[in-house]
Scaffold this motif. Structure first.
Motif, short mmCIF file in Angstrom:
data_model
loop_
_atom_site.label_atom_id
_atom_site.label_comp_id
_atom_site.label_asym_id
_atom_site.label_seq_id
_atom_site.Cartn_x
_atom_site.Cartn_y
_atom_site.Cartn_z
N HIS A 260 1.19 -0.78 0.44
CA HIS A 260 0.03 0.42 -0.09
C HIS A 260 0.64 1.57 0.19
CE1 HIS A 260 -3.22 3.00 1.00
NE2 HIS A 260 -2.33 3.21 2.45
N ALA A 261 0.20 2.26 -0.75
CA ALA A 261 1.13 3.98 -0.93
C ALA A 261 0.34 4.42 -0.56
CB ALA A 261 2.20 3.97 -2.23
N ASP A 262 0.64 5.93 -0.13
CA ASP A 262 -0.64 6.58 0.07
C ASP A 262 0.00 7.95 -0.26
OD1 ASP A 262 -2.03 9.01 0.98
OD2 ASP A 262 -2.74 7.70 2.92
N TYR A 263 0.00 8.59 -1.74
CA TYR A 263 0.51 9.69 -1.79
C TYR A 263 -0.35 11.14 -1.24
CZ TYR A 263 3.37 6.15 -3.61
OH TYR A 263 3.68 5.67 -4.26
N GLY A 264 -1.38 10.85 -0.71
CA GLY A 264 -2.05 11.64 -0.42
C GLY A 264 -3.43 12.24 -1.08
N TRP A 265 -3.50 12.15 -2.65
CA TRP A 265 -4.05 12.95 -3.31
C TRP A 265 -4.24 11.33 -3.99
CZ3 TRP A 265 -2.81 11.04 -8.29
CH2 TRP A 265 -1.96 10.98 -8.87
N LEU A 266 -2.96 9.89 -3.99
CA LEU A 266 -3.50 8.97 -4.74
C LEU A 266 -3.16 7.91 -3.63
CD1 LEU A 266 -3.69 6.78 -6.85
CD2 LEU A 266 -1.18 7.59 -6.94
N LYS A 267 -4.43 7.05 -3.23
CA LYS A 267 -4.13 5.75 -2.12
C LYS A 267 -4.04 4.60 -3.07
CE LYS A 267 -6.04 8.24 1.67
NZ LYS A 267 -5.56 8.81 1.33
N THR A 268 -2.85 3.82 -2.76
CA THR A 268 -3.24 2.98 -3.88
C THR A 268 -2.73 1.61 -3.47
OG1 THR A 268 -2.33 1.68 -6.37
CG2 THR A 268 -0.49 3.30 -4.83
N TYR A 269 -3.05 0.14 -3.84
CA TYR A 269 -2.63 -0.85 -3.53
C TYR A 269 -2.08 -1.83 -4.88
CZ TYR A 269 -5.13 -0.28 0.70
OH TYR A 269 -5.41 0.76 1.78
N TYR A 270 -0.68 -1.81 -4.87
CA TYR A 270 0.15 -2.61 -5.79
C TYR A 270 -0.36 -4.10 -5.82
CZ TYR A 270 2.48 1.14 -6.22
OH TYR A 270 2.59 2.87 -6.02
N SER A 271 -0.93 -4.82 -7.02
CA SER A 271 -1.00 -6.07 -7.70
C SER A 271 -0.04 -6.36 -7.74
CB SER A 271 -1.55 -6.74 -8.32
OG SER A 271 -3.08 -6.18 -8.29
N PHE A 272 1.21 -5.53 -8.13
CA PHE A 272 2.67 -6.97 -8.34
C PHE A 272 3.16 -4.93 -8.62
CE2 PHE A 272 -0.65 -7.50 -12.53
CZ PHE A 272 -0.74 -9.94 -11.94
N SER A 273 4.75 -5.45 -8.61
CA SER A 273 5.99 -4.76 -8.29
C SER A 273 5.39 -3.50 -8.96
CB SER A 273 7.01 -5.34 -8.81
OG SER A 273 7.69 -6.16 -8.29
N PHE A 274 5.80 -2.56 -9.13
CA PHE A 274 5.48 -1.02 -9.24
C PHE A 274 6.02 0.39 -9.08
CE2 PHE A 274 2.79 2.31 -10.36
CZ PHE A 274 2.78 2.44 -11.74
N ASP A 275 6.86 0.93 -9.15
CA ASP A 275 7.02 2.10 -8.73
C ASP A 275 8.00 1.96 -7.42
OD1 ASP A 275 6.87 4.79 -7.92
OD2 ASP A 275 5.73 4.81 -7.19
N GLU A 276 8.35 2.26 -5.33
CA GLU A 276 8.91 2.50 -5.30
C GLU A 276 9.01 0.79 -4.45
OE1 GLU A 276 6.49 4.07 -1.58
OE2 GLU A 276 7.03 5.31 -3.08
N TYR A 277 7.97 0.00 -4.97
CA TYR A 277 7.54 -1.66 -4.80
C TYR A 277 8.11 -2.10 -6.05
CZ TYR A 277 5.14 -5.94 -3.76
OH TYR A 277 5.08 -7.27 -3.83
#
Length: 73
Positions: A12-29
């Motif tokens: 899970h990542a929370d950027y303030g304007w965007l809250k996301t749950y990654y299913s696959f490797s992406f961005d910092e995950y």
């Protein structure tokens, strides 16, 4: 075999304007064992704040599908 990965078990990542749950490797995950499923490279559950969103950016040979939904918080 079908494997169910619930949002609470995904990165899970929370950027303030965007809250996301990654299913696959992406961005910092980064999980080398979880990069894609066949040609599917992403499958995030994104919650974007009203009047916010991603700026224009290029994608090559990629289709982005968005589904608008109303969720109770």
């Amino acid at each position: 075999m079908i494997q169910i990965d619930r949002a609470s078990s995904r990165y899970h990542a929370d950027y303030g304007w965007l809250k996301t749950y990654y299913s696959f490797s992406f961005d910092e995950y980064c999980d080398p064992n979880n990069v894609q499923f066949g040609p599917l490279r992403g499958g995030n559950d994104d919650f974007v704040a009203p009047l916010a969103g991603f700026g224009a950016h290029p994608h090559i040979e990629m289709e982005i599908v968005s589904v608008k939904g109303v969720f109770a918080t």
